[in-house]
Design an enzyme around this catalytic site. Structure first.
Site, PDB file in Angstrom:
ATOM      1  CG  HIS A   1      -0.383  -0.519   2.474  1.00 17.05           C
ATOM      2  ND1 HIS A   1      -1.143  -1.190   3.404  1.00 17.05           N
ATOM      3  CD2 HIS A   1       0.875  -0.531   2.969  1.00 17.05           C
ATOM      4  CE1 HIS A   1      -0.380  -1.575   4.408  1.00 17.05           C
ATOM      5  NE2 HIS A   1       0.839  -1.183   4.167  1.00 17.05           N
TER       6      HIS A   1
ATOM      7  CG  ASN B   1      11.050   8.690 -10.868  1.00 18.57           C
ATOM      8  OD1 ASN B   1      10.544   9.430 -10.031  1.00 18.57           O
ATOM      9  ND2 ASN B   1      10.409   8.323 -11.963  1.00 18.57           N
ATOM     10  CE1 TYR B   2      12.376  15.222 -14.717  1.00 18.77           C
ATOM     11  CE2 TYR B   2      10.721  16.265 -13.328  1.00 18.77           C
ATOM     12  CZ  TYR B   2      11.487  16.255 -14.478  1.00 18.77           C
ATOM     13  OH  TYR B   2      11.372  17.274 -15.389  1.00 18.77           O
TER      14      TYR B   2
ATOM     15  CB  ALA C   1      10.930   2.493   9.193  1.00 24.70           C
TER      16      ALA C   1
END
Length: 396
Positions: free
Chosen positions: A301, A324-325, A361
């Site tokens: 999720h 990613n950008y 985490a």
């Protein structure tokens, strides 16, 4: 004798492209026609259209279709060549129509000897005889009418043909016919559709037997769905290959592949160029883009996996993002087999997480992580005792 050739005219109407190039449901009417004829055994198509409509028409008919541009010098020669290559009879469609699969089969196979006249816009004529009339100097319209009257006549097929017009009422009737035709086609193939009135399927969609389509299922483009799947409720799949035993629940998938036994949704979004492996779980509010997911991986999720290569049996924790950008270019993230990505991890690409590696985490990972290593990238916790009791910031 069964027709293996069809001639389809797409004439302009008042200077506008024919209605055959407008959508019924999600596909041009010409594509519905071409697919119905193809399903019925037609293997050779000749299409006559205006030059400005050529690109749209080409997208509707199979590869190898012969296209004739109206008004060109070689149009008559191309038509005669096509007719001489056909054996027996050919199907001819000169007006905007919708054919059900049954009516297309009757037209092509000759199961009902009487099928149409030239006035109806749909008929079956002898190819050689039509070619002879044209070579004798007859216009195509007159030659077609003459041959249609010789070989056919009106028949009970007419009730399964819908003439297409632009007014809203006729369009609604045609779209209803298209929806019903595709639903019946799938049910005849062993697909279970719980509510045929709430499922929408395009003409090129393939669904294998024992698959269940729940209300709100929308299947578009060149989608192929395997056996024993459950699709829906409220799911849209476009140009995808779906393996056997896949569940897609309230999700959208586009131009991707999902392998056997995967579970998608609810509320997942699989964008183009994704490959989801066998037994993968893609859960609620997960988005994939240009990503491969290995067998057995779980993404339960609230996760974004973009431009990533994820291995087998990986656990992706809630809130994970592949960053990613950078505002200019996009970069890939690689995650090895059996890795464990902790909740709320940011993986700043380009970056590689090794096989069997863990991320703690809340970590923001900017450097590669070795196989079987644990990466912790977060500030050390600081506790200021009795801070709130001292009345800061606004304690009364």
């Amino acid at each position: 004798m069964e027709c293996t050739g069809a001639i389809v005219f797409l004439p302009r109407e008042g200077g506008r492209p024919t209605f055959m190039l407008e959508n019924l449901l999600f596909d041009p009417a010409a594509r519905w026609l071409a697919q119905a004829l193809k399903n019925s055994g037609v293997t050779h198509f000749l299409v006559v259209c205006h030059q400005d409509d050529r690109a749209q028409a080409e997208a509707c008919f199979p590869q190898g279709t012969v296209f004739i541009t109206t008004g060109t010098e070689d149009a008559s020669e191309q038509l005669l060549t096509f007719l001489h290559e056909q054996e027996g009879q050919v199907a001819v469609i000169t007006r905007p129509v919708f054919l059900t699969d049954d009516s297309a089969r009757q037209l092509v196979t000759g199961s009902i000897p009487q099928f149409g006249t030239g006035e109806t816009g749909v008929c079956r004529v002898t190819a050689g005889a039509l070619a002879q009339d044209l070579e004798a100097g007859e216009t195509f319209e007159l030659a077609l009418l003459t041959q249609a009257r010789k070989s056919d006549g009106r028949g009970p097929w007419w009730q399964n043909v819908t003439m297409l017009r632009r007014d809203p009422q006729h369009r609604a009737e045609a779209e209803l016919m298209a929806r019903q035709s595709s639903v019946w086609r799938l049910m005849d193939a062993g697909v279970r559709i719980m509510d045929p009135n709430s499922v929408y399927v395009g003409p090129e969609v393939i669904v294998e037997e024992d698959t269940v389509l729940l209300p709100g299922a929308i299947l578009r483009g060149k989608t192929s769905i395997g056996r024993g799947c459950e699709i829906g409720p409220n799911s849209m799949i476009e140009d995808c290959v779906i393996g056997d035993g896949v569940t897609v629940n309230a999700s959208q998938l586009c131009r991707s592949t999902v392998e056997e036994g995967a579970m998608i949704g609810p509320f997942a979004y699989i964008r183009p160029n994704c490959h989801v492996g066998r037994g993968v779980k893609v859960g609620d509010f997960v988005e994939l883009k240009n990503t491969g997911i290995g067998e057995g991986t779980k993404i339960a999720h609230l996760t974004y996996m973009g431009d990533a290569d994820v291995g087998k049996n990986v656990n992706i924790g809630c809130g994970t993002v592949t960053v990613n950008y950078d505002g200019t270019s996009k970069y890939r993230t690689v995650i090895g087999d059996n890795a464990f990505i902790g909740c709320n991890s940011n993986l700043v690409a380009p970056v590689r997480i090794g096989a069997g590696a863990y991320t703690a985490a809340g970590s923001t990972i900017t450097n590669d992580v070795d196989d079987n290593a644990l990466a912790i990238a977060r500030s050390r916790q600081v506790v200021k005792r009795q801070w709130a009791a001292r009345g800061w910031p606004h304690k009364k």
